[in-house]
Design a protein around this motif. Structure first.
Motif, PDB file in Angstrom:
ATOM      1  N   ILE A   1      38.098  51.643  42.270  1.00 16.67           N
ATOM      2  CA  ILE A   1      37.965  50.256  42.705  1.00 16.67           C
ATOM      3  C   ILE A   1      37.571  49.367  41.532  1.00 16.67           C
ATOM      4  CG2 ILE A   1      37.339  50.953  45.042  1.00 16.67           C
ATOM      5  CD1 ILE A   1      34.487  50.221  44.436  1.00 16.67           C
ATOM      6  N   PRO A   2      37.958  48.070  41.574  1.00 18.72           N
ATOM      7  CA  PRO A   2      37.603  47.136  40.490  1.00 18.72           C
ATOM      8  C   PRO A   2      36.103  46.877  40.477  1.00 18.72           C
ATOM      9  CG  PRO A   2      38.737  45.988  42.287  1.00 18.72           C
ATOM     10  CD  PRO A   2      38.807  47.443  42.607  1.00 18.72           C
TER      11      PRO A   2
ATOM     12  N   LYS B   1      46.241  46.923  35.319  1.00 16.22           N
ATOM     13  CA  LYS B   1      46.596  45.524  35.562  1.00 16.22           C
ATOM     14  C   LYS B   1      45.474  44.585  35.098  1.00 16.22           C
ATOM     15  CE  LYS B   1      49.746  46.404  39.430  1.00 16.22           C
ATOM     16  NZ  LYS B   1      50.054  46.102  40.842  1.00 16.22           N
ATOM     17  N   ASN B   2      45.005  44.827  33.868  1.00 11.43           N
ATOM     18  CA  ASN B   2      43.976  43.987  33.241  1.00 11.43           C
ATOM     19  C   ASN B   2      42.632  44.015  33.981  1.00 11.43           C
ATOM     20  OD1 ASN B   2      45.666  43.060  31.120  1.00 11.43           O
ATOM     21  ND2 ASN B   2      46.608  41.593  32.535  1.00 11.43           N
ATOM     22  N   THR B   3      42.408  45.041  34.799  1.00 14.38           N
ATOM     23  CA  THR B   3      41.165  45.149  35.550  1.00 14.38           C
ATOM     24  C   THR B   3      40.569  46.537  35.348  1.00 14.38           C
ATOM     25  OG1 THR B   3      41.982  43.622  37.248  1.00 14.38           O
ATOM     26  CG2 THR B   3      40.107  44.999  37.845  1.00 14.38           C
ATOM     27  N   VAL B   4      39.255  46.608  35.076  1.00 17.77           N
ATOM     28  CA  VAL B   4      38.595  47.899  34.927  1.00 17.77           C
ATOM     29  C   VAL B   4      38.291  48.469  36.316  1.00 17.77           C
ATOM     30  CG1 VAL B   4      36.579  49.127  34.044  1.00 17.77           C
ATOM     31  CG2 VAL B   4      37.566  47.244  32.725  1.00 17.77           C
TER      32      VAL B   4
ATOM     33  N   LEU C   1      39.883  39.305  46.199  1.00 11.96           N
ATOM     34  CA  LEU C   1      40.296  40.023  44.998  1.00 11.96           C
ATOM     35  C   LEU C   1      41.175  39.135  44.128  1.00 11.96           C
ATOM     36  CD1 LEU C   1      41.244  43.520  46.502  1.00 11.96           C
ATOM     37  CD2 LEU C   1      39.084  42.803  45.510  1.00 11.96           C
ATOM     38  N   PRO C   2      40.973  39.161  42.809  1.00  9.13           N
ATOM     39  CA  PRO C   2      41.903  38.464  41.915  1.00  9.13           C
ATOM     40  C   PRO C   2      43.317  38.976  42.132  1.00  9.13           C
ATOM     41  CG  PRO C   2      39.949  39.203  40.723  1.00  9.13           C
ATOM     42  CD  PRO C   2      39.881  39.813  42.087  1.00  9.13           C
ATOM     43  N   ASN C   3      44.296  38.214  41.691  1.00 13.47           N
ATOM     44  CA  ASN C   3      45.701  38.526  41.968  1.00 13.47           C
ATOM     45  C   ASN C   3      46.084  39.952  41.577  1.00 13.47           C
ATOM     46  OD1 ASN C   3      46.198  36.006  43.027  1.00 13.47           O
ATOM     47  ND2 ASN C   3      46.792  35.119  41.057  1.00 13.47           N
ATOM     48  N   GLU C   4      45.600  40.421  40.432  1.00 15.50           N
ATOM     49  CA  GLU C   4      46.029  41.722  39.946  1.00 15.50           C
ATOM     50  C   GLU C   4      45.062  42.844  40.290  1.00 15.50           C
ATOM     51  OE1 GLU C   4      46.652  41.113  35.778  1.00 15.50           O
ATOM     52  OE2 GLU C   4      48.708  40.425  36.063  1.00 15.50           O
TER      53      GLU C   4
ATOM     54  N   THR D   1      52.611  42.913  51.615  1.00 17.48           N
ATOM     55  CA  THR D   1      51.775  42.622  52.771  1.00 17.48           C
ATOM     56  C   THR D   1      50.752  43.725  53.043  1.00 17.48           C
ATOM     57  OG1 THR D   1      53.301  43.672  54.316  1.00 17.48           O
ATOM     58  CG2 THR D   1      53.661  41.338  53.812  1.00 17.48           C
ATOM     59  N   THR D   2      50.843  44.862  52.347  1.00 19.41           N
ATOM     60  CA  THR D   2      49.918  45.970  52.589  1.00 19.41           C
ATOM     61  C   THR D   2      48.926  46.107  51.428  1.00 19.41           C
ATOM     62  OG1 THR D   2      51.492  47.530  51.603  1.00 19.41           O
ATOM     63  CG2 THR D   2      51.584  47.223  53.984  1.00 19.41           C
ATOM     64  N   GLN D   3      48.504  44.964  50.891  1.00 22.15           N
ATOM     65  CA  GLN D   3      47.574  44.979  49.766  1.00 22.15           C
ATOM     66  C   GLN D   3      46.235  45.578  50.195  1.00 22.15           C
ATOM     67  OE1 GLN D   3      46.814  41.168  48.103  1.00 22.15           O
ATOM     68  NE2 GLN D   3      45.682  41.939  46.345  1.00 22.15           N
TER      69      GLN D   3
END
Length: 502
Positions: A55-56, A112-115, A40-43, A26-28
């Motif tokens: 940051i992505p 997590k698959n994100t740059v 934001l995408p899930n990951e 809950t603290t995303q």
């Protein structure tokens, strides 16, 4: 029995951990761009890597309408918007921005698959104002076109109020109060770990020749606000504190620069406006100004705010009616502004004028050219006055002459030429640069697009020549040679004539 006990304890441990995992979800982290929360995408998330907020990049760039391409083979992220191009490489602590290479305080990473990239890079290279709220785990971004929250009125007390929460009104309107922090007096910036962001340090603040110059540890994009009654420019440096300053550092109160009798300037004030996170605020108060524009840039560890102050009382230049092609030659600096200092302690302004006068002498022999000088002696016309002269004359060509310098790297050498955006200026730059490099015989550093006031605000084809490096022994020797100056002057004239097809 022993196995049953262990199994029971393990099951209990799992049950105890489950609420913690649920609460963590809950603290995303959040990213807010121009007042809107991004999806934001899930990951994808904001992460902290060795005290650097990352940051992505795709999420932010695409929401700014940049085109983003990911090359899995090379691990490159290519970002493009109109003429602005940025290339980042995963694991590499350098990025390509236009024709320049810039350093990052942390290399881009794949998480997590994100740059993800450092928040500081996003601020500096994409022109965004960035605020990190560590408690809420929220990054707030504002693009240059997004209207900042404005004070309720234009008083001096409001100009130094926090953009996020205005302080209660002080008991009086003194300048000490306007620069006072809305929080408690700052503590010493020893650890630099406020809000998990790297704290930048200011080491010197100067104002001369309509330029505010701030020496910093690292490049930072400030928030700049203009206020009226009186005219003021407020410059806020986020995540920034005072370092080893040559001037007195205010302790929760106001500091002032000694500005003497600078026209159109009342004073320049500064303070540590906020403590958590640290924020340095500088206020430039102007007087008797009909209008003022500004441009900001960062060069060699210095933030420069270049003010274009228009004073309606300045006399208009003579307007010629000869039908000749008008060429304006601008010897950079002069008078109270010596420019840089050479390796043998000579002033740049002397070289600029010596070469410019040789160019003038040759152009005076050209029957189809009328040459106009921005200065012929050791005086200082402001950059705004130089621009106004050329524009009022409706000149055909503007050439500004300078000498380069990097005292910390005396091995750097060469000739480079700057233009600003216009195709006609680029054409002029390419032609004159070709002739000048051949005449000087120095390393060819190329033709570059640079946002410098005298070539940015002039309306005709305009270039700025950095003939060589006065900080380099060999370059300086050539630049100060009468014979080489004569060759360089002829090369500049040959380039101008080729451009004008004369």
């Amino acid at each position: 029995m022993k196995k049953s006990v262990l199994l029971f304890l393990f099951s209990a441990l799992i049950l105890l951990l489950m609420p913690v995992q649920s609460h963590a979800a809950t603290t995303q982290t959040k990213i807010i761009l121009d007042g809107q929360e991004l999806n934001l995408p899930n990951e994808a998330e904001v992460v902290t890597v060795r005290n650097n907020i990352m940051i992505p990049i795709r999420v932010v760039a695409e929401n700014l309408k940049f085109n983003v391409n990911w090359d899995k083979k090379t691990q490159n992220v290519n970002i493009q918007q109109l003429s602005k191009a940025i290339t980042l490489t995963v694991g590499k602590q350098e990025a390509s921005v236009g024709n320049s290479t810039v350093s990052l305080n942390m290399a881009p990473q794949i998480i997590k698959n994100t740059v993800v990239v450092p928040i500081r890079f996003v601020s500096e290279e994409m022109g965004l104002t960035v605020v990190w709220n560590n408690k809420e785990k929220t990054v707030t971004l504002a693009s240059p076109t997004f209207p900042p929250s404005s004070p309720d009125n234009g008083s001096q007390n409001d100009e130094l109020a926090s953009l996020t929460s205005l302080p209660s009104s002080p008991a009086n309107g003194s300048q000490n109060d306007e620069l006072a922090s809305p929080t408690s007096p700052p503590s010493s910036p020893v650890n630099g770990s406020q809000n998990d962001a790297t704290i930048n340090l200011v080491h010197e603040i100067n104002y001369a020749n309509n330029q505010l110059v701030v020496s910093l540890d690292h490049e930072v994009t400030p928030v700049i606000t203009t206020l009226k009654n009186p005219d003021r420019i407020v410059v806020d440096f986020p995540f920034t504190d005072f370092g080893n300053m040559s001037q007195p550092v205010p302790d929760g109160s106001m500091g002032k620069l000694s500005t003497g009798d600078i026209p159109n300037l009342t004073d320049v004030r500064y303070s540590l406006f906020k403590n958590d996170p640290a924020q340095v605020r500088i206020v430039i108060e102007l007087n008797n100004v009909s209008s003022v524009n500004y441009y900001q840039q960062y060069i060699a560890g210095k933030f420069i705010l270049d003010l274009n102050i228009v004073n309606a009382s300045k006399p208009a230049p003579p307007i010629t009616g000869s039908g000749k092609r008008i060429v304006v030659i601008d010897p950079g600096h002069g008078g109270s502004d010596p420019g840089t200092t050479s390796i043998t302690n000579k002033h740049e302004k002397q070289f600029n004028l010596a070469l410019a006068l040789k160019v003038q002498a040759i152009l005076l022999q050209e029957p189809e050219i009328e040459v106009v000088m921005t200065r012929e002696t050791d005086i200082y016309p402001t950059r705004s006055e130089r621009v106004k002269l050329a524009n009022d004359l409706n000149a055909d060509v503007f050439v500004s002459i300078h000498g380069n310098s990097v005292p910390s790297s005396p091995q750097i050498t060469g000739t480079e030429t700057y233009y600003y955006q216009r195709a006609s200026s680029k054409e002029l730059a390419n032609i004159v640069h070709k002739h000048l490099v051949e005449a000087m015989g120095l390393y060819d550093r190329g033709v570059k697009n640079g946002s410098l006031q005298v070539i940015r605000e002039t309306k005709m084809p305009a270039i700025l020549l950095e003939v060589g490096f006065l900080s380099n022994k060999s370059d300086e020797e050539a630049m100060m040679s009468e014979s080489v100056q004569t060759q360089a002057a002829q090369a500049i004239v040959d380039g101008i004539k080729e451009y004008l097809k004369l």
